[in-house]
Design a protein around this motif. Sequence first.
Motif, PDB file in Angstrom:
ATOM      1  N   HIS A   1       3.633   0.426   2.776  1.00 15.88           N
ATOM      2  CA  HIS A   1       3.375  -0.569   3.823  1.00 15.88           C
ATOM      3  C   HIS A   1       3.170  -1.934   3.200  1.00 15.88           C
ATOM      4  O   HIS A   1       2.444  -2.078   2.220  1.00 15.88           O
ATOM      5  CB  HIS A   1       2.135  -0.190   4.629  1.00 15.88           C
ATOM      6  CG  HIS A   1       2.213   1.151   5.269  1.00 15.88           C
ATOM      7  ND1 HIS A   1       2.848   1.356   6.466  1.00 15.88           N
ATOM      8  CD2 HIS A   1       1.768   2.369   4.860  1.00 15.88           C
ATOM      9  CE1 HIS A   1       2.777   2.646   6.784  1.00 15.88           C
ATOM     10  NE2 HIS A   1       2.125   3.283   5.822  1.00 15.88           N
TER      11      HIS A   1
ATOM     12  N   MET B   1      -4.806  10.246   5.186  1.00 17.52           N
ATOM     13  CA  MET B   1      -3.637  11.105   5.068  1.00 17.52           C
ATOM     14  C   MET B   1      -4.031  12.442   5.691  1.00 17.52           C
ATOM     15  O   MET B   1      -5.171  12.874   5.559  1.00 17.52           O
ATOM     16  CB  MET B   1      -3.247  11.298   3.604  1.00 17.52           C
ATOM     17  CG  MET B   1      -2.876   9.993   2.914  1.00 17.52           C
ATOM     18  SD  MET B   1      -2.408  10.237   1.168  1.00 17.52           S
ATOM     19  CE  MET B   1      -0.753  10.906   1.327  1.00 17.52           C
TER      20      MET B   1
ATOM     21  N   ASP C   1       2.802   1.365  17.773  1.00 20.29           N
ATOM     22  CA  ASP C   1       2.723   2.137  16.533  1.00 20.29           C
ATOM     23  C   ASP C   1       1.778   3.325  16.630  1.00 20.29           C
ATOM     24  O   ASP C   1       2.032   4.373  16.058  1.00 20.29           O
ATOM     25  CB  ASP C   1       2.265   1.228  15.381  1.00 20.29           C
ATOM     26  CG  ASP C   1       3.316   0.211  15.007  1.00 20.29           C
ATOM     27  OD1 ASP C   1       4.435   0.637  14.658  1.00 20.29           O
ATOM     28  OD2 ASP C   1       3.045  -0.998  15.092  1.00 20.29           O
TER      29      ASP C   1
ATOM     30  N   HIS D   1      -7.460   4.117  10.024  1.00 21.96           N
ATOM     31  CA  HIS D   1      -6.035   4.327  10.295  1.00 21.96           C
ATOM     32  C   HIS D   1      -5.233   3.041  10.058  1.00 21.96           C
ATOM     33  O   HIS D   1      -4.177   3.071   9.416  1.00 21.96           O
ATOM     34  CB  HIS D   1      -5.853   4.810  11.735  1.00 21.96           C
ATOM     35  CG  HIS D   1      -4.430   5.063  12.106  1.00 21.96           C
ATOM     36  ND1 HIS D   1      -3.792   6.247  11.810  1.00 21.96           N
ATOM     37  CD2 HIS D   1      -3.509   4.278  12.715  1.00 21.96           C
ATOM     38  CE1 HIS D   1      -2.540   6.181  12.227  1.00 21.96           C
ATOM     39  NE2 HIS D   1      -2.344   5.004  12.790  1.00 21.96           N
TER      40      HIS D   1
ATOM     41  N   ARG E   1      -3.295   7.165  -3.272  1.00 20.46           N
ATOM     42  CA  ARG E   1      -3.183   5.909  -2.533  1.00 20.46           C
ATOM     43  C   ARG E   1      -3.314   4.776  -3.537  1.00 20.46           C
ATOM     44  O   ARG E   1      -4.233   4.769  -4.358  1.00 20.46           O
ATOM     45  CB  ARG E   1      -4.291   5.794  -1.481  1.00 20.46           C
ATOM     46  CG  ARG E   1      -4.192   4.557  -0.612  1.00 20.46           C
ATOM     47  CD  ARG E   1      -5.298   4.512   0.429  1.00 20.46           C
ATOM     48  NE  ARG E   1      -5.167   3.338   1.282  1.00 20.46           N
ATOM     49  CZ  ARG E   1      -5.598   2.123   0.954  1.00 20.46           C
ATOM     50  NH1 ARG E   1      -6.179   1.895  -0.193  1.00 20.46           N
ATOM     51  NH2 ARG E   1      -5.420   1.106   1.785  1.00 20.46           N
TER      52      ARG E   1
ATOM     53  N   GLU F   1      -5.889   0.555   8.177  1.00 17.23           N
ATOM     54  CA  GLU F   1      -5.844   0.189   6.754  1.00 17.23           C
ATOM     55  C   GLU F   1      -5.111   1.233   5.923  1.00 17.23           C
ATOM     56  O   GLU F   1      -5.174   1.189   4.704  1.00 17.23           O
ATOM     57  CB  GLU F   1      -7.274  -0.029   6.252  1.00 17.23           C
ATOM     58  CG  GLU F   1      -7.948  -1.216   6.932  1.00 17.23           C
ATOM     59  CD  GLU F   1      -9.460  -1.259   6.702  1.00 17.23           C
ATOM     60  OE1 GLU F   1      -9.979  -0.331   6.049  1.00 17.23           O
ATOM     61  OE2 GLU F   1     -10.102  -2.214   7.178  1.00 17.23           O
ATOM     62  N   ARG F   2      -4.441   2.155   6.578  1.00 18.34           N
ATOM     63  CA  ARG F   2      -3.646   3.207   5.916  1.00 18.34           C
ATOM     64  C   ARG F   2      -4.507   3.957   4.891  1.00 18.34           C
ATOM     65  O   ARG F   2      -4.071   4.205   3.771  1.00 18.34           O
ATOM     66  CB  ARG F   2      -2.448   2.618   5.171  1.00 18.34           C
ATOM     67  CG  ARG F   2      -1.933   1.288   5.668  1.00 18.34           C
ATOM     68  CD  ARG F   2      -0.931   1.439   6.743  1.00 18.34           C
ATOM     69  NE  ARG F   2      -0.271   0.161   7.062  1.00 18.34           N
ATOM     70  CZ  ARG F   2       0.332  -0.034   8.220  1.00 18.34           C
ATOM     71  NH1 ARG F   2       0.375   0.917   9.132  1.00 18.34           N
ATOM     72  NH2 ARG F   2       0.918  -1.178   8.491  1.00 18.34           N
ATOM     73  N   LYS F   3      -5.719   4.275   5.277  1.00 16.73           N
ATOM     74  CA  LYS F   3      -6.612   4.962   4.347  1.00 16.73           C
ATOM     75  C   LYS F   3      -6.682   6.460   4.622  1.00 16.73           C
ATOM     76  O   LYS F   3      -7.393   7.174   3.930  1.00 16.73           O
ATOM     77  CB  LYS F   3      -8.004   4.341   4.428  1.00 16.73           C
ATOM     78  CG  LYS F   3      -8.027   2.933   3.845  1.00 16.73           C
ATOM     79  CD  LYS F   3      -9.419   2.354   3.770  1.00 16.73           C
ATOM     80  CE  LYS F   3      -9.378   1.063   2.971  1.00 16.73           C
ATOM     81  NZ  LYS F   3     -10.649   0.308   3.068  1.00 16.73           N
TER      82      LYS F   3
ATOM     83  N   THR G   1       0.861  -1.180   0.000  1.00 17.11           N
ATOM     84  CA  THR G   1       0.000   0.000   0.000  1.00 17.11           C
ATOM     85  C   THR G   1       0.893   1.224   0.000  1.00 17.11           C
ATOM     86  O   THR G   1       1.763   1.367   0.863  1.00 17.11           O
ATOM     87  CB  THR G   1      -0.912   0.009   1.237  1.00 17.11           C
ATOM     88  OG1 THR G   1      -1.730  -1.164   1.216  1.00 17.11           O
ATOM     89  CG2 THR G   1      -1.794   1.242   1.260  1.00 17.11           C
TER      90      THR G   1
ATOM     91  N   LYS H   1      -0.661  10.007  15.044  1.00 17.66           N
ATOM     92  CA  LYS H   1      -0.708   8.612  15.469  1.00 17.66           C
ATOM     93  C   LYS H   1      -1.396   8.466  16.820  1.00 17.66           C
ATOM     94  O   LYS H   1      -1.254   7.432  17.477  1.00 17.66           O
ATOM     95  CB  LYS H   1       0.704   8.028  15.500  1.00 17.66           C
ATOM     96  CG  LYS H   1       1.232   7.873  14.087  1.00 17.66           C
ATOM     97  CD  LYS H   1       2.554   7.179  14.006  1.00 17.66           C
ATOM     98  CE  LYS H   1       2.900   6.980  12.530  1.00 17.66           C
ATOM     99  NZ  LYS H   1       4.262   6.521  12.324  1.00 17.66           N
TER     100      LYS H   1
ATOM    101  N   GLU I   1       4.962   7.012   1.795  1.00 10.49           N
ATOM    102  CA  GLU I   1       5.222   5.855   2.639  1.00 10.49           C
ATOM    103  C   GLU I   1       4.677   4.622   1.947  1.00 10.49           C
ATOM    104  O   GLU I   1       3.742   4.694   1.136  1.00 10.49           O
ATOM    105  CB  GLU I   1       4.582   6.014   4.019  1.00 10.49           C
ATOM    106  CG  GLU I   1       3.170   6.568   4.015  1.00 10.49           C
ATOM    107  CD  GLU I   1       2.628   6.799   5.430  1.00 10.49           C
ATOM    108  OE1 GLU I   1       2.361   5.806   6.124  1.00 10.49           O
ATOM    109  OE2 GLU I   1       2.474   7.985   5.815  1.00 10.49           O
TER     110      GLU I   1
ATOM    111  N   LEU J   1       1.279   5.416  -0.168  1.00 14.51           N
ATOM    112  CA  LEU J   1       0.637   6.721   0.038  1.00 14.51           C
ATOM    113  C   LEU J   1       1.606   7.814  -0.397  1.00 14.51           C
ATOM    114  O   LEU J   1       2.761   7.814   0.018  1.00 14.51           O
ATOM    115  CB  LEU J   1       0.286   6.911   1.515  1.00 14.51           C
ATOM    116  CG  LEU J   1      -0.729   5.927   2.090  1.00 14.51           C
ATOM    117  CD1 LEU J   1      -0.753   6.003   3.608  1.00 14.51           C
ATOM    118  CD2 LEU J   1      -2.112   6.195   1.526  1.00 14.51           C
TER     119      LEU J   1
END
Lengths: 282, 282, 282, 282
Positions: free
Chosen positions: B80, B272, B163, B266, B47, B268-270, B4, B185, B78, B6
């Motif tokens: 992942h 920004m 994290d 968060h 993304r 699922e890194r969705k 993934t 975070k 970034e 971003l």
Amino acid sequence: MKLTILINCPDQAGIISSVTNFIHTRGGNIVYIDQYVDKESATFFMRLESEFSNTLTLTEFTDEFKTSLAALYQMQWEVHKEITVPKMAIFVSKYDHCLYDLLSRYSSGELDVEIPLIISNHEKAESIATQFKIPFYHIPVTKTTKKEAEEKQLALLAEYKVDFIVLARYMQIVSQTVIDQYPNKIINIHHSFLPAFAGAKPYHAAYKRGVKIIGATSHYVTADLDEGPIIEQDVATVSHTHSINDLIAKGRDLEKIVLARGIKLHIERKTMVFNNKTIVFI
Amino acid sequence: MKLTILINCPDQAGIISSVTNFIHTRGGNIVYIDQYVDKESATFFMRLESEFSNTLTLTEFTDEFKTSLAALYQMQWEVHKEITVPKMAIFVSKYDHCLYDLLSRYSSGELDVEIPLIISNHEKAESIATQFKIPFYHIPVTKTTKKEAEEKQLALLAEYKVDFIVLARYMQIVSQTVIDQYPNKIINIHHSFLPAFAGAKPYHAAYKRGVKIIGATSHYVTADLDEGPIIEQDVATVSHTHSINDLIAKGRDLEKIVLARGIKLHIERKTMVFNNKTIVFI
Amino acid sequence: MKLTILINCPDQAGIISSVTNFIHTRGGNIVYIDQYVDKESATFFMRLESEFSNTLTLTEFTDEFKTSLAALYQMQWEVHKEITVPKMAIFVSKYDHCLYDLLSRYSSGELDVEIPLIISNHEKAESIATQFKIPFYHIPVTKTTKKEAEEKQLALLAEYKVDFIVLARYMQIVSQTVIDQYPNKIINIHHSFLPAFAGAKPYHAAYKRGVKIIGATSHYVTADLDEGPIIEQDVATVSHTHSINDLIAKGRDLEKIVLARGIKLHIERKTMVFNNKTIVFI
Amino acid sequence: MKLTILINCPDQAGIISSVTNFIHTRGGNIVYIDQYVDKESATFFMRLESEFSNTLTLTEFTDEFKTSLAALYQMQWEVHKEITVPKMAIFVSKYDHCLYDLLSRYSSGELDVEIPLIISNHEKAESIATQFKIPFYHIPVTKTTKKEAEEKQLALLAEYKVDFIVLARYMQIVSQTVIDQYPNKIINIHHSFLPAFAGAKPYHAAYKRGVKIIGATSHYVTADLDEGPIIEQDVATVSHTHSINDLIAKGRDLEKIVLARGIKLHIERKTMVFNNKTIVFI
């Protein structure tokens, strides 16, 4: 005869029993009853609808109620005969979506009001008023003419025997003079979920803050701008992809619906105002 | 290998084409792509999810991307690898409904995280932590011990390689020191539809204002209390019949859901963050 | 020149990269990209918006795309130039709230369409059409005249070069002949949350079942009544206190909004139909 | 002593007045009154809450009410003393999110019930029951053992003096024998907005139909599967991007909330069942 009765008074035991008994002994059949007690202030509120199939008149009912229960319980109260259709004035500025929506509802018989006139500080809405055959008055408002403009407005409202006023995106501040003559009888639509984004340009502010929901609020107008008793609110979800214009477009549907709902509750005498809040009996 | 990615960078023509081409030529199949341009600042966000069935490693991908596209377009970016399960610390005070909700979701496999520890300024939650077999640390916070308490917290967070942090109704203000170590975070749940009713006792304030909707907001924590980037919001309708306790009870379900949704986005890194707002790619 | 491109084809690696590269090398800047893969059928869907500031023409783009990528990936595809405003016919029967709503949106510039004509099987809507200055055709439909009526309808639709049809509470079943000429180009509003309460009198059925939510659904019309691809749905809460007439009144707002949203998505080329479902790129 | 009184009887004038008068003359203060008339069947429904600060006992109240008003107006009625906490049995199968949710609410004091036992046809939930210290009974159900299993269930329900049963995603059909012993006292959660998608696998059916909203319904169990009186419903929006698993995940939150709300209304004696529908006094 069908009566709608709204009561508020200091709370004490026996009010419900007394009022329902009063109505029953006058031959009334209660078809709706709802009540609420504000515990902090120990204030009792009640709304009743009652049908009378006998020869009792509104005047008789009023006289008897006043001298017996109303006096006994120190009630503030009002009674409405169902047949009375209220007269609603519409104030509007440039944005006409709420005006169109109200006139469409009016034309299709959905809103049980008369609309004797539309007042605007702009000329733009005149053609819409004409289209729906409603008298239109263009009363420009500037800093210097504001007082004079309001006098014209008040004269027209009196002439047309207006019962309540709807600010359908009317972008001028209504002064204390007008509010005092129509207490809890001026309904405004604000394009945010108050108390968030009170004041000007709420969609711009919502965009800047990055909220994920936008809203609209219909409320009675008081001297404090956007601080009056809230009648109805609704919201819609938005995302980062929505520009300010998208928010404005999406908000229009909210504004139309929230204003129409607020007006309907007012027309049906379902709202009572207390402590700058509404009690909405539904 | 599933990656993934971003990206954000100054907007210009050709970025999408360059990035998709880069991935394609390394044998990646793009299974998700979404992009957004903030027009005011001319910033581009993207993304991507991409599957690689060849022998390419994360290190190789990272090295090549950095020296070619990332440099060319001045990207902040970034990447992942899907297999990494993030470590989430939970901070909680006395109200435990969000804690229960998160632990239930965790136990049933709904939340794809590890929960290495729970930290609380009260002892109350210890039995719940024990029930779900999560290490629990009671770190009281008073005016005089606040600094020391935070040092303990930071030491634990480091020790457990946390994290990100979830404030599940943690009633202490998190200081700049902690925020600086976990920028974007720390996820908080605030029990109102921000920006309405920021600060303490939002249900009391909502009751007093007489709103017809209440809400909850999950947001990243910044130095300005309740002013951080909003991730998710939701609302529920209320009426004059709801006491403050009713609002609190009704709000609990909102808080649970809005916090859980924010956490999932968060994980699922969705999300920004840009300009104190979130871009949420769904 | 701004183009909107809709693509579907068998899924395989490299499509996104190829298409974005094709656009980039023709000088196009991609301002929107979204894609979706239906995994069961391994079908790829994509929607792009691209701006060209050079002298490329739509014909050139179309020719090149067709012979290169479209052929290579066996695409079904369409491209629209932003400037084209679609022509929308409205069919209506007796209930006029959706008609009023659409015409209000049209008048205020919210709906980016032309409305060349309104067709009704009743005379009632004529005055509204006149009010908004839209040509009105009264085409009564009976069992024996249905075929003849549809021929008249089709002739008018052809004469006015209509692009798509909106059934704004049109209470006649549209026959296969008309559907075949306007595949996925007839939008209906059904007054329930389909698939619940398909067929006639959904509010009566909802009342009888005692549901706590009612809804509305806009969908493309297919040969199977109320079974076509759903574009948009929304709901509202109701209670035991609502009579059938209350449901009908409350439903009107849903119908208006859900139909308008469906139309907007269609106008903006944001819908694709596959397997009797819609993909809605927003 | 605080009493909650639920009444239904043939509608006629004077009931409200008689009942409120009856309570007032026994020294009761009415703190809640709501009523509803089903016009088709001319049936009157009322719910009252009344506080007695005198020495009147529940037995005295019941005896007097029965022989006077109840007989006069042919009432079906029930009266509950506030202090009685009902005993709720939970039935569950493999999906445990509703179970976790109910036990969390129970543990935090949100649900005012006792939970004397959990019954499951699977062993999976045993550890959760243990975790929350609730007796757990594993009663497998197969075609051949169904009758025997139900006898065991009924014996346990009797032994623990269970007042009502919650099917928290219990995937077995409850037979007429059990229903007859607990009429309008078995609450089920169905994972769709009934009547859409009754029966098995509603999320699969919703996916196939391409709906844009999914829902959940809590209802009293009757002999007709998924056809019982609806207590509460709620919905969430979905899109083409949601897989069946996404719908299932998103639906879990709906199921939890809709079931919990239904249970709360039942516990607070706010529901009455009539004509396979609920009257919900809120």
